[in-house]
Design an enzyme around this catalytic site. Structure first.
Site, short mmCIF file in Angstrom:
data_model
loop_
_atom_site.label_atom_id
_atom_site.label_comp_id
_atom_site.label_asym_id
_atom_site.label_seq_id
_atom_site.Cartn_x
_atom_site.Cartn_y
_atom_site.Cartn_z
CB ALA A 64 -0.93 0.00 1.21
CG LEU A 66 4.99 7.06 3.23
CD1 LEU A 66 6.45 6.82 3.54
CD2 LEU A 66 4.75 8.54 2.90
CG LEU A 68 -0.41 7.30 3.75
CD1 LEU A 68 -1.83 7.20 3.18
CD2 LEU A 68 0.33 8.47 3.12
N GLY A 111 4.39 4.18 -2.97
CA GLY A 111 5.73 3.63 -2.75
C GLY A 111 5.83 2.15 -3.08
CD GLU A 114 8.04 6.19 -5.16
OE1 GLU A 114 8.85 7.02 -5.62
OE2 GLU A 114 7.53 6.29 -4.03
CD GLU A 134 2.80 8.36 -4.48
OE1 GLU A 134 1.86 8.07 -5.24
OE2 GLU A 134 3.75 7.61 -4.26
NE ARG A 137 -3.66 8.50 0.23
CZ ARG A 137 -4.90 8.19 -0.06
NH1 ARG A 137 -5.84 9.11 -0.08
NH2 ARG A 137 -5.23 6.94 -0.35
C1 1HE Z 1 -2.29 1.88 5.84
C2 1HE Z 1 -1.92 2.14 4.51
C3 1HE Z 1 -0.88 3.08 4.30
C4 1HE Z 1 -3.51 0.71 4.46
N1 1HE Z 1 -0.33 3.65 5.40
N2 1HE Z 1 -1.72 2.46 6.87
N3 1HE Z 1 -0.69 4.90 -0.08
C5 1HE Z 1 -2.00 5.09 -0.21
O1 1HE Z 1 -2.51 6.19 -0.26
C6 1HE Z 1 -2.86 3.84 -0.25
C7 1HE Z 1 -3.67 3.75 1.02
N4 1HE Z 1 -4.32 2.45 1.18
C8 1HE Z 1 -5.41 2.08 0.49
O2 1HE Z 1 -5.88 2.76 -0.41
C9 1HE Z 1 -6.07 0.80 0.89
O3 1HE Z 1 -5.66 0.49 2.24
C10 1HE Z 1 -5.70 -0.41 -0.02
C11 1HE Z 1 -6.38 -0.25 -1.38
C12 1HE Z 1 -4.21 -0.59 -0.19
C13 1HE Z 1 -6.23 -1.72 0.64
O4 1HE Z 1 -7.61 -1.57 0.97
P1 1HE Z 1 -8.28 -2.57 2.02
O5 1HE Z 1 -9.75 -2.24 2.08
O6 1HE Z 1 -7.91 -3.97 1.73
O7 1HE Z 1 -7.58 -2.23 3.45
P2 1HE Z 1 -7.86 -1.02 4.44
O8 1HE Z 1 -9.02 -1.35 5.32
O9 1HE Z 1 -7.89 0.28 3.76
O10 1HE Z 1 -6.51 -1.03 5.31
C14 1HE Z 1 -6.26 -2.04 6.29
C15 1HE Z 1 -5.41 -1.36 7.36
O11 1HE Z 1 -4.17 -0.96 6.78
C16 1HE Z 1 -6.01 -0.09 7.91
O12 1HE Z 1 -5.57 0.04 9.24
P3 1HE Z 1 -6.53 -0.39 10.50
O13 1HE Z 1 -5.69 -0.10 11.70
O14 1HE Z 1 -7.77 0.45 10.36
O15 1HE Z 1 -6.80 -1.86 10.30
C17 1HE Z 1 -5.38 1.00 7.08
O16 1HE Z 1 -5.34 2.25 7.74
C18 1HE Z 1 -3.97 0.44 6.94
N5 1HE Z 1 -3.29 0.99 5.76
N6 1HE Z 1 -2.68 1.41 3.67
C19 1HE Z 1 -0.74 3.34 6.63
N7 1HE Z 1 -0.43 3.37 3.09
C20 1HE Z 1 8.49 7.59 -0.66
S1 1HE Z 1 7.11 8.45 -0.98
C21 1HE Z 1 5.83 7.31 -1.26
C22 1HE Z 1 4.53 8.02 -1.09
C23 1HE Z 1 3.38 7.07 -1.05
O17 1HE Z 1 3.50 5.86 -1.09
S2 1HE Z 1 1.87 7.82 -0.94
C24 1HE Z 1 0.71 6.54 -1.17
C25 1HE Z 1 0.28 5.94 0.14
#
Ligand code: 1HE
Length: 260
Positions: A64, A66, A68, A111, A114, A134, A137
């Site tokens: 998923a 970075l 966040l 990421g 990436e 990104e 966000r």
């Molecule tokens: C997370 C993260 C995360 C999930 N950081 N905690 N990336 C994103 O913007 C993608 C964000 N994630 C999503 O869109 C979705 O989680 C998914 C499509 C990947 C998966 O969905 P799903 O329904 O299977 O899972 P969920 O219910 O959203 O997430 C399960 C748990 O993982 C939940 O935490 P919980 O404590 O409520 O169980 C979420 O908060 C957690 N979780 N993704 C932190 N990314 C070097 S620069 C790079 C910059 C980037 O990568 S920006 C893009 C970040």
């Protein structure tokens, strides 16, 4: 070896395949600082037996991106160093000791994309989807994505993914070059492992040339590239293993190229 965020094991007849699995399934393998540090350590301490690696993610999603929850209020200097630390770790994947085959499934986002793009071969199953959230966000890629992803799909497609939040499915991802292989859901790891076993059979210098020389030659002017190519070819050909392999073919003892 199992650390808290990475699962590591060696497989193969000669323990020549390293399996590195992101092991934060509950957080969709979000890349925390601790996970990234463990990934770096796992690559830095690969045993000498290893000839290829498979990078996989636990659960339904490859990664998923970075974590966040760690996106703190960093000042510009801290942000710079954080991004540079990702560069250093992903460079170990791309320009490390062995080729990496990524086993993609579910989310390959931010990421996570990436990280996947630093691998040498990407195998995606049909559940895979790719995005660069990104853009929505309010941030920018920081793990080398702006360098590596346009090389796979072009600047225009990457800009579109970030500007509009476009999500590519597995079939379209393969079509535009995000993955080289597309397999049925649930089969990405097996296919990636099969390819890693094949890659591990190459002469180490050939794999070195493909990892370290080819991408740099592609960046050079044609004039410089031709010279670098000749030097790499001369080094590879002069290795005893190259001579043995060519002789084995000439004596009818090595496999022919077969139509697929
Ligand atoms: C997370 C993260 C995360 C999930 N950081 N905690 N990336 C994103 O913007 C993608 C964000 N994630 C999503 O869109 C979705 O989680 C998914 C499509 C990947 C998966 O969905 P799903 O329904 O299977 O899972 P969920 O219910 O959203 O997430 C399960 C748990 O993982 C939940 O935490 P919980 O404590 O409520 O169980 C979420 O908060 C957690 N979780 N993704 C932190 N990314 C070097 S620069 C790079 C910059 C980037 O990568 S920006 C893009 C970040």
């Amino acid at each position: 070896m199992t650390s808290s965020h990475i699962h590591f094991e060696l497989r193969g007849e000669h323990r020549e395949i390293a399996i590195i699995r992101l092991a934060r399934g509950a957080k969709r393998n979000a890349l925390s600082d601790a996970l990234m540090a463990e990934l770096a350590r796992a690559i830095d301490s690969l045993p000498d037996t290893v000839r290829a690696a498979v990078l996989d993610g636990e659960g339904e999603h490859f990664c998923a991106g970075l974590d966040l929850s760690e996106l703190k209020d960093r000042d510009a200097g801290q942000g710079l160093h954080h991004s540079r630390s990702w560069h250093s770790i992903l460079e170990r994947v791309q320009y490390g000791p062995v080729p990496f085959v990524a086993a993609l499934h579910g989310a390959v986002v931010g990421g996570g994309l990436e990280l996947a793009s630093a691998c040498h071969i990407r195998v995606a199953d049909e559940s895979t989807f790719y995005a660069l959230p990104e853009g929505s966000r309010g941030i920018f890629v920081g793990g080398g994505g702006s360098v590596r992803i346009p090389k796979l799909i072009g600047v225009a497609r990457m800009a579109d993914m970030m500007l509009t939040g476009r999500v590519y499915n597995a079939a379209d991802g393969e079509r535009i070059g995000l993955a080289q292989y597309l397999v049925p859901t649930g089969q990405a790891f097996d296919k990636a492992f099969e390819l890693a076993v094949r890659v591990a059979q190459n002469a180490p210098l050939t794999n070195y040339a493909l990892m370290h020389a080819l991408p740099r030659i592609a960046e050079q002017s044609a004039d410089h590239g031709f010279l670098t190519e000749s030097m790499m070819a001369a080094i590879a050909q002069s290795a005893p293993e190259a001579k043995q392999r060519v002789n084995a073919f000439l004596q009818g003892k090595a496999a022919k190229v077969k139509k697929s």
